[in-house]
Design a protein around this motif. Structure first.
Motif, mmCIF file in Angstrom:
data_model
loop_
_atom_site.group_PDB
_atom_site.id
_atom_site.type_symbol
_atom_site.label_atom_id
_atom_site.label_comp_id
_atom_site.label_asym_id
_atom_site.label_seq_id
_atom_site.Cartn_x
_atom_site.Cartn_y
_atom_site.Cartn_z
ATOM 1 N N THR A 105 -3.200 -20.049 -35.042
ATOM 2 C CA THR A 105 -3.879 -18.935 -34.936
ATOM 3 C C THR A 105 -5.524 -19.282 -35.317
ATOM 4 N N VAL A 106 -5.744 -20.263 -36.213
ATOM 5 C CA VAL A 106 -6.992 -20.769 -36.206
ATOM 6 C C VAL A 106 -7.757 -21.467 -34.907
ATOM 7 N N LEU A 107 -6.890 -22.064 -34.253
ATOM 8 C CA LEU A 107 -7.379 -22.793 -32.863
ATOM 9 C C LEU A 107 -7.467 -21.728 -31.823
ATOM 10 N N SER A 108 -6.246 -20.896 -31.670
ATOM 11 C CA SER A 108 -6.213 -19.862 -30.630
ATOM 12 C C SER A 108 -7.354 -18.780 -30.447
ATOM 13 N N VAL A 109 -7.615 -18.245 -31.657
ATOM 14 C CA VAL A 109 -8.493 -17.100 -31.720
ATOM 15 C C VAL A 109 -9.984 -17.413 -31.343
ATOM 16 N N PRO A 110 -10.562 -18.581 -31.727
ATOM 17 C CA PRO A 110 -11.895 -18.990 -31.138
ATOM 18 C C PRO A 110 -11.997 -19.221 -29.617
ATOM 19 N N LEU A 111 -10.651 -19.855 -29.118
ATOM 20 C CA LEU A 111 -10.532 -19.882 -27.630
ATOM 21 C C LEU A 111 -10.461 -18.677 -26.988
ATOM 22 N N HIS A 112 -9.742 -17.704 -27.458
ATOM 23 C CA HIS A 112 -9.604 -16.263 -26.707
ATOM 24 C C HIS A 112 -10.956 -15.833 -26.836
ATOM 25 N N PHE A 113 -11.537 -15.732 -27.881
ATOM 26 C CA PHE A 113 -13.085 -15.271 -28.037
ATOM 27 C C PHE A 113 -13.941 -15.669 -27.070
ATOM 28 N N VAL A 114 -14.105 -17.182 -26.962
ATOM 29 C CA VAL A 114 -15.113 -17.786 -26.246
ATOM 30 C C VAL A 114 -14.715 -17.537 -24.926
ATOM 31 N N ALA A 115 -13.748 -17.798 -24.357
ATOM 32 C CA ALA A 115 -13.243 -17.409 -22.923
ATOM 33 C C ALA A 115 -13.473 -16.051 -22.588
ATOM 34 N N ALA A 116 -13.037 -15.061 -23.298
ATOM 35 C CA ALA A 116 -13.151 -13.739 -22.932
ATOM 36 C C ALA A 116 -14.681 -13.004 -22.715
ATOM 37 N N LEU A 117 -15.650 -13.796 -23.751
ATOM 38 C CA LEU A 117 -16.820 -13.493 -23.795
ATOM 39 C C LEU A 117 -17.647 -14.297 -22.820
ATOM 40 N N GLY A 118 -17.181 -15.433 -22.478
ATOM 41 C CA GLY A 118 -17.926 -16.015 -21.166
ATOM 42 C C GLY A 118 -17.678 -15.407 -19.944
ATOM 43 N N ILE A 119 -16.421 -15.233 -19.780
ATOM 44 C CA ILE A 119 -16.152 -14.431 -18.432
ATOM 45 C C ILE A 119 -16.789 -13.128 -18.359
ATOM 46 N N ALA A 120 -16.812 -12.284 -19.253
ATOM 47 C CA ALA A 120 -17.330 -11.100 -19.400
ATOM 48 C C ALA A 120 -18.916 -11.124 -19.014
ATOM 49 N N VAL A 121 -19.536 -12.147 -19.670
ATOM 50 C CA VAL A 121 -21.234 -12.343 -19.469
ATOM 51 C C VAL A 121 -21.175 -12.580 -17.932
ATOM 52 N N LEU A 122 -20.377 -13.503 -17.332
ATOM 53 C CA LEU A 122 -20.526 -14.099 -15.928
ATOM 54 C C LEU A 122 -20.344 -12.837 -15.016
ATOM 55 N N LEU A 123 -19.295 -12.091 -15.310
ATOM 56 C CA LEU A 123 -18.806 -10.990 -14.578
ATOM 57 C C LEU A 123 -20.000 -9.744 -14.575
#
Length: 321
Positions: A105-123
């Motif tokens: 959980t500690v490893l996956s939550v930051p990955l989910h957050f950064v990936a989703a936010l980065g893609i949303a900013v690009l789109l």
């Protein structure tokens, strides 16, 4: 004093119809029954309450009762009190699976957050091209069943037959032990979960970014703020409610991860990546100890409630600040 003729004249005028053929309004509205206005909302609420009670309250209450029994799935359960919870507190496998789940959980939550936010900013960027096609491509993984996703990635990262190791060996490298190395198996779980869970969080961020007034960004740009400064000082603070929701949902989802891991490596190699839900599944269905598995489920529910309350308290404190 009004004469009889004047009183009679006013009475006749009041009784006469108006131009539209209606009598003048007396000023008093007819009393309507409030039942008609309550039936529609009550009917919708009743359906939701029945479904909630049938699929959530009743199974939860049944699981709580089973946690105090020695139920094995057949026969009549016998009440044994807190014995299951006492045994659970002394079970090293339970603590190992819980610790592995917290690590994931500690490893996956930051990955989910950064990936989703980065893609949303690009789109949502005005400079991006092909945003419609990219949106569909990034959203497709969310439509795939976690079990199917686990099987697909298992074939891709198989040690002896996987495409990834084949490509590594084709360029002169040595294939990696994706199935027999516990750390690599956990890394693979993180990759697959991020791949499958980014789409929904991406949509939340896209909607939130579009609701940010462009006048704020334009004013900051006129003041000489760079793109990074506009994002860090304006966009990110305004995304705080959405960020909190994404982190909360990602945390709860990671703590309950099961289907994808079960299809990908079954919590292996061995039990090195057995998460808490895998532990509950094996205890309840492979060992046929429903009572003990129900006790573990109740502990997991309490942990999730505590995590949610802590995050809610933290978010409320930030709002007050």
């Amino acid at each position: 004093m009004a004469t009889a003729d004047s009183v009679a004249g006013r009475t006749a005028e009041d009784a006469a119809p108006t131009r539209e053929g209606r009598r003048p309004h007396s000023g008093r509205r007819p009393r309507r029954s409030s039942t008609r206005f309550l039936l529609a909302p009550l009917s919708f609420i009743a359906i939701a309450v029945v479904l909630f009670a049938l699929f959530f309250v009743w199974p939860g209450a049944l699981g709580l009762w089973y946690s105090f029994t020695d139920y094995t799935g057949v026969g009549t359960p016998d009440f044994i009190g807190l014995d299951n919870y006492v045994d659970l507190a002394q079970d090293p496998d339970f603590y190992y699976s819980l610790g592995r789940t917290l690590l994931y959980t500690v490893l996956s939550v930051p990955l989910h957050f950064v990936a989703a936010l980065g893609i949303a900013v690009l789109l949502t960027s005005t400079l991006a091209k092909g945003k419609e096609a990219a949106r569909v491509i990034f959203f497709l993984p969310w439509l795939i069943s976690p079990i199917v996703a686990g099987v697909i990635w298992k074939w891709l990262f198989g040690e002896n037959f996987g495409m990834v190791n084949f490509l590594i060996e084709a360029v002169g490298g040595k294939g990696l032990n994706w199935e027999t190395d516990g750390s690599l198996a956990l890394l693979l779980i993180l990759i697959v979960s991020t791949w499958g869970g980014t789409a929904f969080n991406m949509l939340l961020f896209i909607a939130a970014i579009r609701n940010i007034p462009q006048s704020y960004l334009e004013a900051a740009q006129l003041d000489g703020a760079s793109s990074w400064q506009r994002f860090y000082r304006i966009v990110l603070p305004l995304l705080r409610p959405t960020s909190f929701m994404v982190i909360l949902l990602a945390t709860i989802g990671s703590m309950k991860e099961f289907a994808m891991v079960q299809a990908l490596n079954g919590g292996g190699p061995g039990t090195s990546n057995m998460f808490i839900v895998q532990y509950i599944y094996r205890t309840g269905f492979e060992r046929a100890d429903i009572g003990y598995a129900s006790a573990a489920s109740m502990v997991l529910m309490v942990i999730l409630i505590v995590i949610a309350l802590i995050q809610l308290r933290f978010d409320k404190r930030n709002d007050l600040a």
